[in-house]
Motif scaffolding. Structure first.
Motif, PDB file in Angstrom:
ATOM      1  N   LEU A  24     -58.581 112.841 -38.194  1.00 57.73           N
ATOM      2  CA  LEU A  24     -59.852 113.565 -38.266  1.00 57.73           C
ATOM      3  C   LEU A  24     -59.776 114.762 -39.204  1.00 57.73           C
ATOM      4  CD1 LEU A  24     -61.184 113.551 -34.582  1.00 57.73           C
ATOM      5  CD2 LEU A  24     -62.200 112.442 -36.575  1.00 57.73           C
ATOM      6  N   THR A  25     -58.636 115.466 -39.181  1.00 57.56           N
ATOM      7  CA  THR A  25     -58.481 116.630 -40.056  1.00 57.56           C
ATOM      8  C   THR A  25     -58.642 116.234 -41.522  1.00 57.56           C
ATOM      9  OG1 THR A  25     -57.010 117.764 -38.508  1.00 57.56           O
ATOM     10  CG2 THR A  25     -56.907 118.446 -40.811  1.00 57.56           C
ATOM     11  N   LEU A  26     -57.957 115.179 -41.922  1.00 58.81           N
ATOM     12  CA  LEU A  26     -58.007 114.731 -43.306  1.00 58.81           C
ATOM     13  C   LEU A  26     -59.398 114.248 -43.684  1.00 58.81           C
ATOM     14  CD1 LEU A  26     -54.592 112.819 -43.478  1.00 58.81           C
ATOM     15  CD2 LEU A  26     -55.118 115.097 -44.377  1.00 58.81           C
ATOM     16  N   PHE A  27     -60.019 113.450 -42.800  1.00 60.24           N
ATOM     17  CA  PHE A  27     -61.339 112.895 -43.100  1.00 60.24           C
ATOM     18  C   PHE A  27     -62.411 113.984 -43.133  1.00 60.24           C
ATOM     19  CE2 PHE A  27     -65.243 110.559 -41.568  1.00 60.24           C
ATOM     20  CZ  PHE A  27     -65.515 109.985 -42.805  1.00 60.24           C
ATOM     21  N   LYS A  28     -62.362 114.911 -42.162  1.00 65.10           N
ATOM     22  CA  LYS A  28     -63.388 115.957 -42.111  1.00 65.10           C
ATOM     23  C   LYS A  28     -63.240 116.949 -43.261  1.00 65.10           C
ATOM     24  CE  LYS A  28     -63.038 117.113 -37.632  1.00 65.10           C
ATOM     25  NZ  LYS A  28     -63.407 117.726 -36.330  1.00 65.10           N
ATOM     26  N   LEU A  29     -62.012 117.248 -43.645  1.00 63.48           N
ATOM     27  CA  LEU A  29     -61.808 118.145 -44.776  1.00 63.48           C
ATOM     28  C   LEU A  29     -62.334 117.500 -46.058  1.00 63.48           C
ATOM     29  CD1 LEU A  29     -60.613 120.869 -45.607  1.00 63.48           C
ATOM     30  CD2 LEU A  29     -58.436 119.707 -46.032  1.00 63.48           C
ATOM     31  N   PHE A  30     -62.061 116.221 -46.227  1.00 65.24           N
ATOM     32  CA  PHE A  30     -62.559 115.473 -47.383  1.00 65.24           C
ATOM     33  C   PHE A  30     -64.086 115.437 -47.372  1.00 65.24           C
ATOM     34  CE2 PHE A  30     -64.074 111.306 -48.946  1.00 65.24           C
ATOM     35  CZ  PHE A  30     -63.697 111.401 -50.284  1.00 65.24           C
TER      36      PHE A  30
END
Length: 336
Positions: A24-30
């Protein structure tokens, strides 16, 4: 549940959360950067704190399960509590960061700067986060109740705070996308709102864990249950000087009981053992119990006790004898 099994389950549950939070961290930051959403970037930072928290909690469980040794006579349970306090501290930091980020965007809007309208990818990321994090909350809180873990409970609420933040983010992003214009400010406004939600949860977790670390007594309801168990033990005429505290997942009880002064040391010792067994039966086999028995001295005539076993005030040290540690000698003259 066995001691080792409890910690294995805690690490397993936290490990699942770690993988979810990383994704989620990677996807939401993107999505936040690509979709030009301040709230989504703030939400990604929150998920990053969840990921880091999971690492701390797993480390805490790994250390807390170590058995009693020469330098830790009560085990390593406080490490679990320390992990919970670190979770609370991280939440406090995250709440402050999100608050600052949202307020900065709002001030720019007030000064006349146009905020960029978020893209749909940010909305999709928020919706996915709400669903996954709420599922993780229910999964984690269910397992935390099974194994009675403060650290796992704190982590469960960390998941729910992320679900709340993502919900607020979704509302703000949705309004900014579909209403446009001045409504774009709802995106950072929601970031500020969710920071207060996170702050409330963080303070609750942090206060609870710090109280345990500084040896605070158990809550009144639990102490009342302890008193009731002791009073219902056959042979106990009164009790005094109850001291309690929590050691990780376990509790410690230090109590003085009053028994008939006509009993010999062996009989009084058996009553002390019964008190210990009854408390361990109620609160678990790893409960730390220290029972000191004293001869019962009748109170002077006055107010009736209404049939209840009295709780005496502290007496002089002349009767301060820990019967659990006294050798039992044969003979009829072993009296108080």
């Amino acid at each position: 549940m066995e001691y080792e099994e409890r910690f294995e389950k805690a690490v397993q549950v936290t490990g699942v959360g770690l993988l979810v939070n990383l994704g989620l961290t990677l996807f939401k930051l993107f999505a936040g950067i690509l979709g030009s959403s301040a709230a989504m970037v703030a939400d990604a930072v929150h998920s990053l704190s969840d990921f880091l928290t999971d690492i701390v909690v797993i480390f805490g469980f790994k250390v807390a399960k170590k058995p009693v040794d020469k330098s830790h006579n009560y085990g390593h349970g406080k490490i679990e509590t320390l992990s919970a306090s670190l979770v609370g501290l991280m939440l406090l930091i995250v709440a402050g960061q999100i608050l600052f980020y949202g307020l900065r965007k709002i001030l720019l809007f007030v000064e006349g700067e146009n905020l960029e309208q978020p893209a749909l990818i940010a909305l999709y990321a928020a919706l996915l986060s709400v669903i996954l994090k709420e599922l993780m909350y229910h999964y984690t809180i269910l397992e935390s109740r099974k194994i009675n873990s403060m650290a796992l409970t704190a982590n469960a609420w960390h998941h729910r705070s992320d679900a709340f933040s993502s919900l607020c983010t979704m509302i703000g992003i949705g309004a900014a996308i579909f209403l446009g214009g001045k409504w774009v400010v709802l995106d950072p406004l929601m970031a500020v709102f969710l920071s207060f939600i996170i702050l409330k949860v963080a303070l609750k977790i942090f206060r609870s864990s710090i109280n345990e670390l500084i040896e605070a007594s158990l809550d009144e309801e639990t102490e009342g249950k302890i008193r009731q168990i002791i009073q219902n033990t056959e042979g106990v005429k009164a009790l005094s000087n109850l001291k309690t505290r929590r050691i990780g997942n376990n509790i410690a009880v230090d109590i003085r009981i009053k028994v008939d002064s006509a009993l010999d040391i062996g009989e009084a010792n058996r009553i002390s053992i019964h008190v210990e067994h009854n408390l361990k039966k109620a609160f678990g086999p790893y409960t730390y119990v220290l029972v000191k028995a004293e001869p019962y001295e009748r109170e002077p005539a006055g107010k009736p006790e209404d049939g209840k076993i009295p709780e005496h005030a502290e007496h002089s040290e002349k009767h301060d004898i820990c019967l659990r540690k006294q050798p039992i000698k044969e003979g009829k003259n072993n009296r108080f």
